[in-house]
Write a protein that holds these residues in place. Structure first.
Motif, PDB file in Angstrom:
ATOM      1  N   GLU A   1       0.800  -1.248  -0.044  1.00  0.00           N
ATOM      2  CA  GLU A   1       0.274  -0.047  -0.267  1.00  0.00           C
ATOM      3  C   GLU A   1       0.970   1.306  -0.072  1.00  0.00           C
ATOM      4  O   GLU A   1       0.600   2.550  -0.897  1.00  0.00           O
ATOM      5  CB  GLU A   1      -1.372   0.112   1.322  1.00  0.00           C
ATOM      6  CG  GLU A   1      -2.257   0.898   1.071  1.00  0.00           C
ATOM      7  CD  GLU A   1      -2.964   1.318   2.159  1.00  0.00           C
ATOM      8  OE1 GLU A   1      -2.584   2.419   2.695  1.00  0.00           O
ATOM      9  OE2 GLU A   1      -2.770   0.386   3.380  1.00  0.00           O
ATOM     10  N   GLU A   2       1.735   1.536   1.149  1.00  0.00           N
ATOM     11  CA  GLU A   2       2.989   2.717   1.257  1.00  0.00           C
ATOM     12  C   GLU A   2       2.823   3.085  -0.728  1.00  0.00           C
ATOM     13  O   GLU A   2       3.719   3.782  -0.742  1.00  0.00           O
ATOM     14  CB  GLU A   2       3.754   2.391   1.598  1.00  0.00           C
ATOM     15  CG  GLU A   2       3.548   2.562   3.786  1.00  0.00           C
ATOM     16  CD  GLU A   2       4.508   1.806   4.596  1.00  0.00           C
ATOM     17  OE1 GLU A   2       5.806   1.579   3.474  1.00  0.00           O
ATOM     18  OE2 GLU A   2       4.150   1.420   5.125  1.00  0.00           O
ATOM     19  N   GLU A   3       3.892   1.220  -1.194  1.00  0.00           N
ATOM     20  CA  GLU A   3       4.453   1.550  -2.753  1.00  0.00           C
ATOM     21  C   GLU A   3       3.110   2.298  -3.704  1.00  0.00           C
ATOM     22  O   GLU A   3       3.269   2.932  -4.321  1.00  0.00           O
ATOM     23  CB  GLU A   3       4.900   0.437  -3.249  1.00  0.00           C
ATOM     24  CG  GLU A   3       5.591   0.487  -4.524  1.00  0.00           C
ATOM     25  CD  GLU A   3       7.279   1.304  -4.381  1.00  0.00           C
ATOM     26  OE1 GLU A   3       7.465   1.156  -5.592  1.00  0.00           O
ATOM     27  OE2 GLU A   3       7.267   2.103  -3.549  1.00  0.00           O
ATOM     28  N   LEU A   4       2.029   1.626  -3.566  1.00  0.00           N
ATOM     29  CA  LEU A   4       1.175   2.871  -4.314  1.00  0.00           C
ATOM     30  C   LEU A   4       0.904   3.548  -3.993  1.00  0.00           C
ATOM     31  O   LEU A   4       0.464   4.698  -5.278  1.00  0.00           O
ATOM     32  CB  LEU A   4       0.098   1.464  -4.345  1.00  0.00           C
ATOM     33  CG  LEU A   4       0.003   0.440  -4.779  1.00  0.00           C
ATOM     34  CD1 LEU A   4      -1.232  -0.990  -4.210  1.00  0.00           C
ATOM     35  CD2 LEU A   4       0.150   0.315  -6.173  1.00  0.00           C
ATOM     36  N   ARG A   5       0.567   4.010  -2.792  1.00  0.00           N
ATOM     37  CA  ARG A   5       0.623   5.677  -2.643  1.00  0.00           C
ATOM     38  C   ARG A   5       1.665   5.987  -3.385  1.00  0.00           C
ATOM     39  O   ARG A   5       1.063   7.414  -3.676  1.00  0.00           O
ATOM     40  CB  ARG A   5       0.261   5.627  -1.177  1.00  0.00           C
ATOM     41  CG  ARG A   5      -1.012   5.301  -0.321  1.00  0.00           C
ATOM     42  CD  ARG A   5      -1.228   5.332   0.998  1.00  0.00           C
ATOM     43  NE  ARG A   5      -2.097   5.109   1.529  1.00  0.00           N
ATOM     44  CZ  ARG A   5      -3.644   5.593   1.996  1.00  0.00           C
ATOM     45  NH1 ARG A   5      -3.729   6.807   1.405  1.00  0.00           N
ATOM     46  NH2 ARG A   5      -4.105   4.999   2.186  1.00  0.00           N
ATOM     47  N   ARG A   6       3.029   5.824  -3.592  1.00  0.00           N
ATOM     48  CA  ARG A   6       3.511   6.680  -3.211  1.00  0.00           C
ATOM     49  C   ARG A   6       3.792   6.853  -5.473  1.00  0.00           C
ATOM     50  O   ARG A   6       3.825   8.066  -6.160  1.00  0.00           O
ATOM     51  CB  ARG A   6       5.368   6.084  -3.702  1.00  0.00           C
ATOM     52  CG  ARG A   6       6.118   6.473  -4.162  1.00  0.00           C
ATOM     53  CD  ARG A   6       7.515   6.050  -3.639  1.00  0.00           C
ATOM     54  NE  ARG A   6       7.650   4.823  -4.496  1.00  0.00           N
ATOM     55  CZ  ARG A   6       7.907   5.202  -5.930  1.00  0.00           C
ATOM     56  NH1 ARG A   6       7.901   6.258  -6.539  1.00  0.00           N
ATOM     57  NH2 ARG A   6       7.725   3.784  -6.893  1.00  0.00           N
TER      58      ARG A   6
END
Length: 252
Positions: A227-232
């Protein structure tokens, strides 16, 4: 992979793309009043609904191997002949339809050539048999951001690039091997505006299809990193995503 999920869960995951794609697909297959058409691998009924709007409930049939999807399609489209079954063994007689369509399902068939051959069998001579599959090989499916992020966290994950029918040549080849004539292909793009990251992300948490399986397999810590990578990658929203499907059709 699992499609033993409620129709609403699938709609939140893929319906936002399959709905507009179904309209374009029906146009391309030249579905018109007076025809009788079968929706193979109907899911909760996105394409079925488009066909009903154009032809009427008594001119449309549908089939899917998932009982929850069959139940959802029947509820949404009363009067349509919706049956539980596999594409590889269609429950209709020869030459029963003018057109047979499979929207976003060929790559999930156990035997795509047999499934398409069955579609050819139930269509009258010179009727269209058509199928769509996202451009999986070219990474132009709606799930592209997810698979890009998964690749960052797990470079060995296969994703969906190798699925049968996931490229123009592969899809055309399947129709030709199924005995269809005059096979041709087109690209059908669909653009969807997502109002927020949360609206885009939440449907991936329900275990729908290969993408849902991949997310579930990561476990809580892995999902948090994903999720962190996708938000980035995507930002908070709103944002547009364009997906491209290959459509192929051939004469029975």
């Amino acid at each position: 992979m699992s499609f033993d999920v409620a129709g609403d869960a699938y709609d939140r995951f893929m319906g936002r793309y399959s709905g507009p794609l179904a309209v374009r697909f029906a146009d391309w297959l030249e579905v018109s009043q007076g025809q009788r058409t079968v929706d193979v691998g109907c899911g909760p009924g996105a394409l079925t609904g488009v066909l009903v709007d154009r032809l009427g409930v008594d001119r449309v049939a549908a089939v899917d191997p998932s009982q929850p999807f069959v139940d959802a399609c029947r509820e949404r489209h009363p009067g349509v002949d919706v049956r539980l079954g596999a594409a590889e063994d269609l429950p209709w007689e020869d030459d029963a339809f003018d057109t047979a369509a499979a929207c976003l399902v060929v790559h999930f068939m156990a035997d795509p050539v047999r499934g398409l051959s069955e579609m050819r069998r139930v269509v009258r001579s010179d009727g269209w048999v058509g199928a769509t599959v996202w451009d999986l090989a070219g990474n132009r499916a709606p799930m592209r951001p997810l698979w890009d992020a998964v690749a960052e966290l797990d470079p060995g994950h296969p994703g969906e690039r190798e699925f049968q029918g996931g490229s123009r040549d592969s899809l055309v080849g399947l129709l030709e091997r199924a005995g269809l004539r005059d096979v041709e292909a087109a690209e059908l793009p669909v653009t969807v505006t997502h109002p927020s990251f949360e609206e885009w992300w939440e449907p991936y948490l329900h275990g729908v299809g290969p993408a849902g399986d991949a997310v579930a397999a990561l476990g809580p810590d892995g999902r948090e990193r994903l999720e962190e990578e996708l938000r980035r990658i995507l930002g908070p929203g709103p944002f547009d995503l364009t997906a491209v499907a290959y459509a192929a059709r051939g004469r029975a």
